[in-house]
Scaffold this motif. Structure first.
Motif: not given
Length: 166
Positions: A73-88, A92-104
Motif C-alpha cells: 500500500m503506497s499512502l499519502d501521509v499528509s494527514e494522520d492515517l488510522l491503522i485497524g480493521r473496518k467495522d461497518n 469504523i473505517f480505517p485508512d489502512v484496513d488490515l481486515g482483508l490481510d487476516g487482521g482479525y
C-alpha cells in the motif's frame, strides 16, 4: 436549416450527415479554413499559452508491505492515517484496513494505531490496542508517538508490516 453541399436538400441544423445522399455536413458548417504555414491567421491574435504551474510539492508518502499477504500500500501521509480493521456496524473505517490481510485472526484492533508525518519525520502511535503495536520487536507504549525509519518492521498484534519510504 442547412443545405447539403452535395445534393442541396434541406437538413436540420446540427445534422452531421445528409439524410438524402449521406454526404458529410460537418465541413459545410465550418467557417474556418486551413492556412498555409507561415501565413498570419486568426490564431496569431490569440493570447499565448501560459507556462504550466509549477508541480505541487508532493505529500510525504510511505509504502506499507503486509508480509503475510504480500500486499503493498503506497499512502499519502499528509494527514494522520488510522491503522485497524473496518467495522461497518460501529462506523469504523480505517485508512489502512488490515481486515482483508487476516487482521482479525492476527489480533488487529479496529482502531489499532496512528501513522503520522510531523516535523519532517514519520511516527507511529499505539491507540491502546488489545494485542499491542510493536516496532522492531519492541512493544510501544500507549499514546507515545515513536519515530519510524525506512525498513522498520511494525507489528499490529501478530500481523507483520514492513515500512518503506521514498
Amino acid at each position: 436549416m442547412q443545405l447539403c453541399p452535395n445534393c442541396k436538400s434541406k437538413q436540420f441544423d446540427g445534422t452531421i450527415f445528409c439524410a438524402d445522399c449521406g454526404a458529410s455536413l460537418v465541413a459545410a458548417n465550418r467557417r474556418e479554413t486551413t492556412l498555409s504555414l507561415g501565413q498570419r491567421g486568426p490564431t496569431d491574435d490569440l493570447p499565448k499559452l501560459r507556462e504550466p504551474p509549477a508541480a505541487p510539492v508532493s505529500a510525504p508518502r510511505v509504502t506499507l508491505v503486509i508480509v503475510n499477504s504480500g500486499r503493498r500500500m503506497s499512502l499519502d501521509v499528509s494527514e494522520d492515517l488510522l491503522i485497524g480493521r473496518k467495522d461497518n456496524a460501529h462506523g469504523i473505517f480505517p485508512d489502512v484496513d488490515l481486515g482483508l490481510d487476516g487482521g482479525y485472526d492476527a489480533g488487529v484492533s479496529r482502531r489499532h494505531a496512528i501513522l503520522a508525518w510531523s516535523q519532517g519525520a514519520y511516527t507511529v502511535e499505539d491507540l491502546g490496542s488489545s494485542n499491542g503495536t510493536f516496532l522492531n520487536g519492541q512493544r510501544l507504549g500507549h499514546g507515545q508517538a515513536t519515530p519510524l525509519r525506512s525498513g522498520d518492521e511494525l507489528k499490529c498484534g501478530t500481523l507483520l508490516i514492513r515500512v518503506e519510504f521514498r
